[in-house]
Design a protein around this motif. Structure first.
Motif, PDB file in Angstrom:
ATOM      1  N   TYR A 168       0.860  -1.187   0.000  1.00  0.00           N
ATOM      2  CA  TYR A 168       0.000   0.000   0.000  1.00  0.00           C
ATOM      3  C   TYR A 168       0.898   1.240   0.000  1.00  0.00           C
ATOM      4  O   TYR A 168       2.095   1.154   0.308  1.00  0.00           O
ATOM      5  N   PRO A 169       0.363   2.409  -0.344  1.00  0.00           N
ATOM      6  CA  PRO A 169       1.177   3.622  -0.390  1.00  0.00           C
ATOM      7  C   PRO A 169       1.815   3.930   0.968  1.00  0.00           C
ATOM      8  O   PRO A 169       1.144   3.878   2.006  1.00  0.00           O
ATOM      9  N   GLU A 170       3.084   4.231   0.945  1.00  0.00           N
ATOM     10  CA  GLU A 170       3.836   4.499   2.175  1.00  0.00           C
ATOM     11  C   GLU A 170       3.212   5.627   2.993  1.00  0.00           C
ATOM     12  O   GLU A 170       3.247   5.624   4.223  1.00  0.00           O
ATOM     13  N   ASN A 171       2.604   6.601   2.315  1.00  0.00           N
ATOM     14  CA  ASN A 171       2.007   7.751   2.987  1.00  0.00           C
ATOM     15  C   ASN A 171       0.897   7.356   3.956  1.00  0.00           C
ATOM     16  O   ASN A 171       0.573   8.093   4.885  1.00  0.00           O
ATOM     17  N   LEU A 172       0.329   6.181   3.746  1.00  0.00           N
ATOM     18  CA  LEU A 172      -0.786   5.743   4.586  1.00  0.00           C
ATOM     19  C   LEU A 172      -0.322   5.207   5.935  1.00  0.00           C
ATOM     20  O   LEU A 172      -1.139   4.787   6.754  1.00  0.00           O
ATOM     21  N   ASN A 173       0.979   5.252   6.173  1.00  0.00           N
ATOM     22  CA  ASN A 173       1.502   4.915   7.497  1.00  0.00           C
ATOM     23  C   ASN A 173       1.502   6.128   8.426  1.00  0.00           C
ATOM     24  O   ASN A 173       1.824   6.005   9.614  1.00  0.00           O
ATOM     25  N   LYS A 174       1.126   7.298   7.904  1.00  0.00           N
ATOM     26  CA  LYS A 174       1.098   8.499   8.742  1.00  0.00           C
ATOM     27  C   LYS A 174       0.064   8.345   9.849  1.00  0.00           C
ATOM     28  O   LYS A 174      -0.945   7.652   9.695  1.00  0.00           O
TER      29      LYS A 174
END
Length: 210
Positions: A39-45
């Motif tokens: 999944y997009p790394e940004n969604l770990n924020k």
């Protein structure tokens, strides 16, 4: 520092699709959807999120639950909030599988909360179409939250919006004058299905009639 983190349309589409998949999986298996392997790394924020389910085409609320204060990665909160919005909103019965073809999924990503100054008029510190509101009254053990789109969709002015968030917290309209209550504003980024299980767009509130 207090603005909502910016997510791309592709990341927003991923979250909305994940929200729908989470509910479908839960209704079938009675457990949460496992987090995807990729999944997009940004969604770990770590940011707050709300999931809203609405009927289509009537746009009646069918469920809305979320987390104003983030306590884990966005992708994990998306799975949890989606399932809870579908089956744990106390205002509604759990959605059924056959309903899903007539439900639109909406994901709202929240900025950090910004405390309003009690020594200044609250109306001067908020903006319709930009801000959502949160009120917390620890003395009474009550709180309430309204997303930015609520004020726009219902045509609230600032005064009405403040009163309505008091009502959402099951408090008197005049809780805005209660020094025991704290008011916060927050911004958001909204991604929504155009129709059930179809194209997904980013909602820009300023483009609606405010």
């Amino acid at each position: 520092m207090n603005s909502v983190p910016k997510f791309s349309l592709e990341e927003g589409k991923f979250l909305v699709k994940l929200a729908r998949q989470s509910v479908e999986y839960f209704l079938k298996n009675k457990k949460y959807l496992p987090i995807p392997h990729t999944y997009p790394e940004n969604l770990n924020k770590t940011v707050g999120i709300f999931i809203t389910l609405s009927t289509f085409p009537g746009e009646n609320l069918r469920g809305c639950i979320g987390y104003p204060y983030a306590f884990g990665p966005l992708i994990e909160l998306c799975v949890s909030a989606s399932t809870k919005a579908a089956c744990e909103d106390p205002r509604f019965e759990c959605v059924s599988t056959k309903e899903l073809d007539n439900i639109v999924f909406e994901v709202t990503i929240l900025s950090p909360m910004i405390l309003l100054d009690q020594n200044k008029p609250f109306e001067e510190q908020i903006e319709i179409g930009r801000d959502g509101l949160l009120v917390t009254c620890d003395t009474y053990g009550k709180s309430g939250l309204l997303l930015p789109q609520v004020a726009v969709e219902w045509g609230f002015d600032k005064k009405k919006f403040l009163k309505e968030v008091c009502r959402k917290a099951s408090l008197n309209d005049n809780c805005i004058n209660d020094r025991n209550c704290k008011f916060y504003r927050f911004e958001s980024q909204i991604f929504k299905e155009v129709s059930p299980n179809s194209d997904i767009k980013e909602e820009v509130l300023n483009e609606r009639n405010i």
